[in-house]
Design an enzyme around this catalytic site. Structure first.
Site, PDB file in Angstrom:
ATOM      1  CG  ASP A  34      -0.682  -0.626   2.287  1.00  0.00           C
ATOM      2  OD1 ASP A  34       0.445  -0.654   2.568  1.00  0.00           O
ATOM      3  OD2 ASP A  34      -1.526  -1.019   3.193  1.00  0.00           O
ATOM      4  CB  CYS A  36       6.586   2.330  -5.846  1.00  0.00           C
ATOM      5  SG  CYS A  36       7.383   2.016  -4.367  1.00  0.00           S
ATOM      6  CG  ASP A  89      13.304  -1.972  16.700  1.00  0.00           C
ATOM      7  OD1 ASP A  89      13.094  -3.334  17.385  1.00  0.00           O
ATOM      8  OD2 ASP A  89      12.747  -1.903  15.565  1.00  0.00           O
ATOM      9  CG  ASP A  91       6.436   2.217  21.425  1.00  0.00           C
ATOM     10  OD1 ASP A  91       7.351   2.538  20.579  1.00  0.00           O
ATOM     11  OD2 ASP A  91       6.191   0.994  21.719  1.00  0.00           O
ATOM     12  NE  ARG A 136      -7.128  -1.512 -10.062  1.00  0.00           N
ATOM     13  CZ  ARG A 136      -6.180  -2.341  -9.181  1.00  0.00           C
ATOM     14  NH1 ARG A 136      -5.150  -1.376  -8.986  1.00  0.00           N
ATOM     15  NH2 ARG A 136      -6.296  -3.458  -8.491  1.00  0.00           N
ATOM     16  CG  PHE A 175       7.861  -8.011  18.492  1.00  0.00           C
ATOM     17  CD1 PHE A 175       8.128  -7.771  17.389  1.00  0.00           C
ATOM     18  CD2 PHE A 175       8.973  -8.074  19.640  1.00  0.00           C
ATOM     19  CE1 PHE A 175       9.729  -7.934  16.816  1.00  0.00           C
ATOM     20  CE2 PHE A 175      10.123  -8.185  19.418  1.00  0.00           C
ATOM     21  CZ  PHE A 175      10.810  -8.178  18.032  1.00  0.00           C
TER      22      PHE A 175
HETATM   23  N1  LIG Z   1       8.455  -6.477   2.195  1.00  0.00           N
HETATM   24  C1  LIG Z   1       7.235  -5.766   2.899  1.00  0.00           C
HETATM   25  N2  LIG Z   1       7.427  -4.616   3.210  1.00  0.00           N
HETATM   26  C2  LIG Z   1       6.316  -3.842   3.693  1.00  0.00           C
HETATM   27  C3  LIG Z   1       5.318  -4.636   3.991  1.00  0.00           C
HETATM   28  C4  LIG Z   1       5.384  -6.310   4.018  1.00  0.00           C
HETATM   29  O1  LIG Z   1       4.494  -6.873   4.341  1.00  0.00           O
HETATM   30  N3  LIG Z   1       6.408  -6.743   3.290  1.00  0.00           N
HETATM   31  N4  LIG Z   1       4.144  -4.286   4.749  1.00  0.00           N
HETATM   32  C5  LIG Z   1       4.046  -2.813   4.818  1.00  0.00           C
HETATM   33  C6  LIG Z   1       3.049  -2.507   5.948  1.00  0.00           C
HETATM   34  S1  LIG Z   1       1.272  -2.543   5.529  1.00  0.00           S
HETATM   35  C7  LIG Z   1       3.617  -1.745   7.194  1.00  0.00           C
HETATM   36  S2  LIG Z   1       2.635  -1.557   8.218  1.00  0.00           S
HETATM   37  C8  LIG Z   1       5.168  -1.666   7.157  1.00  0.00           C
HETATM   38  C9  LIG Z   1       5.398  -2.158   8.597  1.00  0.00           C
HETATM   39  O2  LIG Z   1       6.750  -2.034   8.626  1.00  0.00           O
HETATM   40  P1  LIG Z   1       7.472  -1.451  10.017  1.00  0.00           P
HETATM   41  O3  LIG Z   1       6.826  -0.270  10.240  1.00  0.00           O
HETATM   42  O4  LIG Z   1       8.796  -1.493   9.529  1.00  0.00           O
HETATM   43  O5  LIG Z   1       6.999  -2.502  10.893  1.00  0.00           O
HETATM   44  P2  LIG Z   1       7.517  -3.899  11.354  1.00  0.00           P
HETATM   45  O6  LIG Z   1       8.296  -4.519  10.356  1.00  0.00           O
HETATM   46  O7  LIG Z   1       6.223  -4.685  12.050  1.00  0.00           O
HETATM   47  O8  LIG Z   1       8.386  -3.692  12.698  1.00  0.00           O
HETATM   48  C10 LIG Z   1       9.277  -2.646  12.546  1.00  0.00           C
HETATM   49  C11 LIG Z   1      10.067  -2.695  13.929  1.00  0.00           C
HETATM   50  O9  LIG Z   1       9.505  -2.905  15.056  1.00  0.00           O
HETATM   51  C12 LIG Z   1       9.948  -3.247  16.157  1.00  0.00           C
HETATM   52  N5  LIG Z   1       9.242  -3.280  17.131  1.00  0.00           N
HETATM   53  C13 LIG Z   1       8.331  -4.476  17.543  1.00  0.00           C
HETATM   54  N6  LIG Z   1       7.533  -4.329  18.824  1.00  0.00           N
HETATM   55  C14 LIG Z   1       7.902  -3.013  19.071  1.00  0.00           C
HETATM   56  C15 LIG Z   1       7.370  -2.251  19.992  1.00  0.00           C
HETATM   57  O10 LIG Z   1       6.535  -2.387  20.762  1.00  0.00           O
HETATM   58  N7  LIG Z   1       7.852  -0.880  20.229  1.00  0.00           N
HETATM   59  C16 LIG Z   1       8.857  -0.376  19.349  1.00  0.00           C
HETATM   60  N8  LIG Z   1       9.161   0.881  19.321  1.00  0.00           N
HETATM   61  N9  LIG Z   1       9.219  -1.101  18.266  1.00  0.00           N
HETATM   62  C17 LIG Z   1       8.702  -2.467  18.137  1.00  0.00           C
HETATM   63  C18 LIG Z   1      10.568  -4.577  15.540  1.00  0.00           C
HETATM   64  O11 LIG Z   1      11.679  -5.134  16.245  1.00  0.00           O
HETATM   65  C19 LIG Z   1      10.945  -3.951  14.279  1.00  0.00           C
HETATM   66  O12 LIG Z   1      12.302  -3.986  14.298  1.00  0.00           O
HETATM   67  O13 LIG Z   1       5.659  -2.312   6.234  1.00  0.00           O
HETATM   68  C20 LIG Z   1       5.251  -2.288   4.910  1.00  0.00           C
HETATM   69  N10 LIG Z   1       6.168  -2.675   4.169  1.00  0.00           N
HETATM   70  N1  LIG Z   2      -2.623 -10.674  12.939  1.00  0.00           N
HETATM   71  C1  LIG Z   2      -2.363  -9.751  11.994  1.00  0.00           C
HETATM   72  N2  LIG Z   2      -3.189  -9.045  11.336  1.00  0.00           N
HETATM   73  C2  LIG Z   2      -2.594  -7.800  10.747  1.00  0.00           C
HETATM   74  C3  LIG Z   2      -1.275  -7.538  10.704  1.00  0.00           C
HETATM   75  C4  LIG Z   2      -0.447  -8.149  11.481  1.00  0.00           C
HETATM   76  O1  LIG Z   2       0.802  -7.940  11.602  1.00  0.00           O
HETATM   77  N3  LIG Z   2      -0.856  -9.344  12.217  1.00  0.00           N
HETATM   78  N4  LIG Z   2      -1.048  -6.301  10.218  1.00  0.00           N
HETATM   79  C5  LIG Z   2      -1.931  -5.373   9.715  1.00  0.00           C
HETATM   80  C6  LIG Z   2      -1.342  -4.345   8.710  1.00  0.00           C
HETATM   81  S1  LIG Z   2      -0.168  -3.537   9.207  1.00  0.00           S
HETATM   82  C7  LIG Z   2      -1.840  -4.338   7.544  1.00  0.00           C
HETATM   83  S2  LIG Z   2      -1.451  -3.071   6.343  1.00  0.00           S
HETATM   84  C8  LIG Z   2      -3.158  -5.066   7.292  1.00  0.00           C
HETATM   85  C9  LIG Z   2      -2.856  -5.582   5.823  1.00  0.00           C
HETATM   86  O2  LIG Z   2      -4.163  -6.282   5.192  1.00  0.00           O
HETATM   87  P1  LIG Z   2      -4.337  -6.570   3.831  1.00  0.00           P
HETATM   88  O3  LIG Z   2      -3.970  -5.386   2.998  1.00  0.00           O
HETATM   89  O4  LIG Z   2      -5.629  -6.869   3.776  1.00  0.00           O
HETATM   90  O5  LIG Z   2      -3.100  -7.489   3.439  1.00  0.00           O
HETATM   91  P2  LIG Z   2      -3.061  -8.798   2.669  1.00  0.00           P
HETATM   92  O6  LIG Z   2      -3.025  -9.948   3.588  1.00  0.00           O
HETATM   93  O7  LIG Z   2      -1.903  -8.523   1.779  1.00  0.00           O
HETATM   94  O8  LIG Z   2      -4.213  -9.031   1.651  1.00  0.00           O
HETATM   95  C10 LIG Z   2      -4.711  -8.521   0.373  1.00  0.00           C
HETATM   96  C11 LIG Z   2      -5.220  -9.225  -0.147  1.00  0.00           C
HETATM   97  O9  LIG Z   2      -5.628  -8.540  -1.413  1.00  0.00           O
HETATM   98  C12 LIG Z   2      -5.528  -9.333  -2.528  1.00  0.00           C
HETATM   99  N5  LIG Z   2      -5.198  -8.310  -3.728  1.00  0.00           N
HETATM  100  C13 LIG Z   2      -4.013  -7.924  -4.167  1.00  0.00           C
HETATM  101  N6  LIG Z   2      -3.947  -6.993  -5.191  1.00  0.00           N
HETATM  102  C14 LIG Z   2      -5.303  -7.008  -5.422  1.00  0.00           C
HETATM  103  C15 LIG Z   2      -5.966  -6.103  -6.336  1.00  0.00           C
HETATM  104  O10 LIG Z   2      -5.629  -5.384  -6.908  1.00  0.00           O
HETATM  105  N7  LIG Z   2      -7.343  -6.439  -6.291  1.00  0.00           N
HETATM  106  C16 LIG Z   2      -7.952  -7.380  -5.403  1.00  0.00           C
HETATM  107  N8  LIG Z   2      -9.385  -7.671  -5.332  1.00  0.00           N
HETATM  108  N9  LIG Z   2      -7.333  -8.137  -4.665  1.00  0.00           N
HETATM  109  C17 LIG Z   2      -5.864  -7.772  -4.582  1.00  0.00           C
HETATM  110  C18 LIG Z   2      -4.256 -10.075  -2.297  1.00  0.00           C
HETATM  111  O11 LIG Z   2      -4.127 -11.537  -3.035  1.00  0.00           O
HETATM  112  C19 LIG Z   2      -4.505 -10.435  -0.806  1.00  0.00           C
HETATM  113  O12 LIG Z   2      -4.990 -11.603  -0.580  1.00  0.00           O
HETATM  114  O13 LIG Z   2      -3.424  -6.269   8.014  1.00  0.00           O
HETATM  115  C20 LIG Z   2      -3.386  -5.975   9.443  1.00  0.00           C
HETATM  116  N10 LIG Z   2      -3.720  -7.101  10.204  1.00  0.00           N
HETATM  117  S1  SF4 Z   3       7.274  -1.445  -5.658  1.00  0.00           S
HETATM  118 FE1  SF4 Z   3       6.678  -0.139  -3.979  1.00  0.00          FE
HETATM  119  S2  SF4 Z   3       4.666  -0.435  -3.943  1.00  0.00           S
HETATM  120 FE2  SF4 Z   3       5.475  -2.225  -4.792  1.00  0.00          FE
HETATM  121  S3  SF4 Z   3       5.536  -3.890  -3.442  1.00  0.00           S
HETATM  122 FE3  SF4 Z   3       7.502  -2.801  -3.561  1.00  0.00          FE
HETATM  123  S4  SF4 Z   3       7.598  -1.194  -2.019  1.00  0.00           S
HETATM  124 FE4  SF4 Z   3       5.507  -1.920  -2.478  1.00  0.00          FE
HETATM  125 MO   LIG Z   4       0.321  -1.982   7.528  1.00  0.00          MO
END
Ligand SMILES: Nc1nc2c(c(=O)[nH]1)N[C@H]1C(S)=C(S)[C@@H](COP(=O)(O)OP(=O)(O)OC[C@H]3O[C@@H](n4cnc5c(=O)[nH]c(N)nc54)[C@H](O)[C@@H]3O)O[C@H]1N2
Ligand SMILES: Nc1nc2c(c(=O)[nH]1)N[C@H]1C(S)=C(S)[C@@H](COP(=O)(O)OP(=O)(O)OC[C@H]3O[C@@H](n4cnc5c(=O)[nH]c(N)nc54)[C@H](O)[C@@H]3O)O[C@H]1N2
Ligand code: SF4
Ligand SMILES: [Mo]
Length: 739
Positions: free
Chosen positions: A21, A24, A204, A225, A471, A601
């Site tokens: 989300d 890029c 962290d 935090d 799209r 965590f």
């Molecule tokens: N490749 C890849 N990139 C992603 C995503 C992905 O699924 N894959 N997801 C995207 C999304 S939706 C999100 S939300 C971001 C999340 O990405 P980040 O914001 O980087 O979050 P995390 O990777 O969950 O954890 C980051 C750090 O938080 C630390 N941490 C754990 N618990 C605590 C705590 O209680 N306090 C503090 N201060 N630190 C703690 C962990 O040690 C870790 O180093 O990444 C995004 N980018």
């Molecule tokens: N237990 C637990 N729950 C969490 C988190 C966690 O760390 N632990 N992290 C939280 C965080 S930070 C986030 S951001 C959310 C993320 O929650 P989501 O954004 O829902 O993440 P995904 O699990 O990747 O589910 C996305 C789904 O969308 C589908 N998809 C991808 N592209 C498209 C598209 O273009 N169209 C359609 N229709 N479908 C598509 C993929 O196949 C995938 O199944 O989850 C949160 N929930």
């Molecule tokens: S190219 Fe950017 S938007 Fe696409 S998966 Fe990688 S970081 Fe996320």
């Molecule tokens: Mo997220």
């Protein structure tokens, strides 16, 4: 259906990647009607690197398992047996069944779950549909990520700021850990700021990638935090490091805040967080005395029992140190005047007070529901020109745990229809077993997906979705920024695929509110959204790939802040009116014990995957074949565990299997669990493709004491758990075990 363009051309076009989300800006090339390559953008500011997942977009979009035909369930729910039907038949039947269910149980018996990026390409039409129907029960992954931060930020100063990385002199990361292959643009922005001399403070528990090179690293105990921020404020207020003039002119509640903060002397904060008091003071001083500073959004404080306080404390630090809407600080952008926001398109004004009052979870945990956010309506209209500011789509949501409980128990009323779009709901919220019970108790489930997921396997209808190469779009980060970025269709979607926009539009026409959906295609909606600019989508796309109005600082001097008092509310009038503590505080979550000695965590993203996705993408799965739990070497030695061992991680709520990774970067006494694991290759062999084997969502509870009071978000950062060495391998096929 999607308009088909016979002039699709081969030269690279501009796209906004929606695999995760962050969106890029890239370029993409097609060959033989298929996405062939992802290329760097021609703008040098955007070319630094492309993450593994972005590069894999052709493999994802052209994958043999991509859903291409609408599916209708045959047999029992969850058995994963289907017949292919036409899009038209699927939509006719869905409309008919939804009308029947909502007639019997009321419109609130429909709940919808979606997520970050997919929401944005929906143009607010999901909420528009629900508001016209009369259901307030919309939930999203953004309830745990950025959406809830936006809603809570609004309580303090009426908007959700974005950090001015380009000019900042100090960056504070509360756990957030952007890397080359994770949150790539933020990683690039941090690198740029540091090359210009910005200092970096990382908080962290473990030595994260960002912590390795930070100027200061505070290894706090997970989940503390809010206490840490109270400690910083203690130093900043006591040493008068705040911006006195701003505080006098633009805040309310400073004396009350001072009183509250006096309850958190550094000795107490050291005891709670485990960080040396001198280091806490040093970090607070560096932040407050920097010429400019940012605390970028972080999901870490979105997912703790003191989440509301922690998010508000970030807001308060920004405000009293004078960094709000200042160069190098936190920009309060407002709506882009050239693009109609989703907030307007959603038609929240159509939902009656009676239906708003039924929003699930709003009585107990109102912060991001209508109940709290409506109290900001007058102020939002006064300052930002619209009554609703649904920034990151996180501001008028129902509470996810309350929705799944209502689905499972029919209390306080039945929810019997569940639509899930671009969200693998079963694995994406806490308390997976309750979600499962809720799904099994539905009369109608519709999944809009690009791959068959465990959640989609539980549906009655699975509709194939389109992807970003198929799209047209203009992305504006859900009004979080004022950027407008172009994404062009470069290949045709399959004939029976629909966009999420098209799904809601076609359903609305069948349900009798077609007049409110006058746009046939996504391009028609884009033309409408661009109308204030005087341009059509085709004009926009032929002229530019990026538009952003010039930044104007300190706009509040003209308008005030979009809060009831017009000031920054250090003491929140909205929270007070709702019966909560108007000041921030720290609450300790149920802690570790002799039985469950580790603080667990979840999260910590894997470079190869976005959340629960891509375990079926070969090139990415190779990078991370099995789920891994991380432990400090001393803890592993005490448990008699070796690197690579399969183990069971148990909490009072559930258990999962994973392989052990021993890392000295881990904080002793802590366990790190990955998010989102299931096994697409086990489809047909294991219930719901192994959705309960290794998913962090089975470990996390959502009972009251494990939820933040004001929002009702779960505690993912430091809940109690233990590890058990497995005497025999887990119930996984050899090929997975060897992975
Ligand atoms: N490749 C890849 N990139 C992603 C995503 C992905 O699924 N894959 N997801 C995207 C999304 S939706 C999100 S939300 C971001 C999340 O990405 P980040 O914001 O980087 O979050 P995390 O990777 O969950 O954890 C980051 C750090 O938080 C630390 N941490 C754990 N618990 C605590 C705590 O209680 N306090 C503090 N201060 N630190 C703690 C962990 O040690 C870790 O180093 O990444 C995004 N980018
Ligand atoms: N237990 C637990 N729950 C969490 C988190 C966690 O760390 N632990 N992290 C939280 C965080 S930070 C986030 S951001 C959310 C993320 O929650 P989501 O954004 O829902 O993440 P995904 O699990 O990747 O589910 C996305 C789904 O969308 C589908 N998809 C991808 N592209 C498209 C598209 O273009 N169209 C359609 N229709 N479908 C598509 C993929 O196949 C995938 O199944 O989850 C949160 N929930
Ligand atoms: S190219 Fe950017 S938007 Fe696409 S998966 Fe990688 S970081 Fe996320
Ligand atoms: Mo997220």
């Amino acid at each position: 259906m999607t308009v088909h363009d016979s002039t699709l051309s081969a030269p690279p076009k501009h796209v906004v990647c929606t695999i995760c989300d962050i969106g890029c800006q890239l370029r993409a090339e097609a060959e033989d009607g298929k996405l062939a390559r992802i290329l760097a953008h021609e703008n040098p500011a955007m070319t630094a690197n492309i993450c593994f997942k972005g590069v894999a977009a052709p493999e994802i979009h052209n994958h043999a398992e991509r859903l291409r035909k609408p599916l209708k369930r045959v047999g029992e729910r969850g058995d994963d047996h289907w017949e292919e039907i036409s899009y038209r038949q699927a939509m006719d039947e869905i409309a008919e069944r939804l009308a029947e269910i909502t007639k019997r149980h009321g419109p609130e018996s429909l709940a919808v779950s979606t997520s970050g990026w997919n929401t944005q390409v929906t143009h607010g039409m999901d909420r528009r549909f629900m508001n016209l129907l009369g259901s307030p029960n919309w939930i999203s992954g953004v309830a745990l990520c950025a959406g809830n931060t936006a809603a809570v930020n609004k309580l303090t100063y009426g908007w959700f700021p974005s950090p001015d990385f380009a000019q900042t002199k100090c960056i504070v990361l509360f756990g957030h850990n952007p890397k080359k292959h994770s949150w790539t643009p933020i990683y690039n922005a941090i690198n740029y700021a540091r090359s210009q001399g910005a200092k970096l403070i990382v908080l962290d528990p473990r030595v994260s990638d960002q912590a390795e090179t930070a100027d200061l690293h505070l290894r706090l105990r997970a989940g503390t935090d809010a206490a840490m921020c109270l400690g910083w404020l203690h130093v900043i207020i006591e040493e008068q490091l705040y911006d006195q003039d701003f505080v006098d002119r633009w805040t309310v509640g400073f004396e009350d805040l001072r009183q509250r903060v006096s309850e958190y002397p550094l000795e107490r904060v050291e005891e709670i967080t485990g960080v040396d008091r001198e280091l806490i003071a040093q970090a607070a001083r560096l932040y407050a005395t920097s010429q400019s500073a940012v605390i970028p959004w972080t999901p870490i404080t979105d997912q703790q029992v003191s989440s509301t306080s922690a998010i508000r404390l970030h807001s308060i630090l920004r405000a009293i140190c004078g960094f709000l809407d200042a160069p190098g600080g936190e920009l309060l952008g407002g709506f882009n005047p050239d693009y109609i926001p989703e907030s307007k398109l959603q038609l929240h004004e159509h939902l009656s007070q009676e239906q708003r009052d039924k929003q699930l979870g709003s009585q107990d945990h109102p912060a991001f529901t209508y109940r709290a956010q409506d109290l900001l309506g007058d102020a939002t209209e006064r300052v930002w020109g619209y009554r609703y500011a649904d920034i990151v789509m996180g501001c008028y949501m129902a509470n996810p745990s309350a929705v799944f409980r209502a689905m499972a128990t029919e209390e306080p009323y039945p929810v019997k229809a569940f639509f899930v779009l671009g969200n693998n709901a079963l694995l994406s919220y806490p308390n997976q077993h309750q979600i499962h019970r809720g799904l099994l108790n539905q009369e109608l489930i519709v999944a809009h997906e690009i791959f068959m997921t465990p959640t989609a396997m539980l549906a009655d209808y699975v509709l194939p979705g389109d992807v970003f190469s198929e799209r047209n779009h203009i992305a504006d980060s859900w009004s979080w920024s004022t950027r407008m970025t172009l994404s062009q269709r470069i290949v045709e979607p399959s004939a029976e695929c629909s966009s999420t926009y098209q799904f809601w539009r076609d359903l609305a026409h069948r349900m009798g509110f077609g007049e409110h959906f006058p746009w046939d295609t996504v391009e028609d909606v884009l033309d409408h959204r661009l109308s204030p600019s005087g341009k059509s989508f085709s004009e926009f796309e032929s002229e530019t790939y990026f538009h952003m109005p010039p930044t104007e600082h300190r706009k509040y001097e003209k308008t005030g802040f979009a809060t009831p008092s017009g000031k920054v509310e250090l003491s929140s009038s909205v929270l007070e009116q709702l019966g909560f503590d108007p000041l921030p505080y720290y609450r300790e979550a149920p802690g570790t014990s002799a039985e469950y000695p580790y603080a667990v965590f979840t999260g910590v993203r894997e470079d190869a995957f976005f959340q629960t996705g891509q375990r079926n993408i070969e090139s990415l799965r190779k990078r991370s074949p099995t789920p891994k739990v991380f432990l400090h070497p001393d803890d592993a030695a005490r448990e008699g565990l070796a690197d690579g061992d399969w183990l069971r991680l148990e909490t009072p709520t559930g258990q999962v299997v994973a392989r052990l990774a021993i890392h000295d970067t881990m904080k002793p006494g802590h366990l790190r669990v990955p998010h989102g694991w299931w096994y697409p290759e086990l489809r047909g062999e294991q219930q719901l493709a192994g959705a309960f084997l290794s998913s962090d969502a089975v470990l996390c509870d959502d009972q009251t004491e494990m939820l933040d009071h004001e929002q009702g978000v779960p505690h993912f950062k430091g809940f109690p758990g233990r590890v058990v060495k497995l005497s025999e391998p887990p119930p996984l096929p050899q090929r997975v075990l060897e992975g």
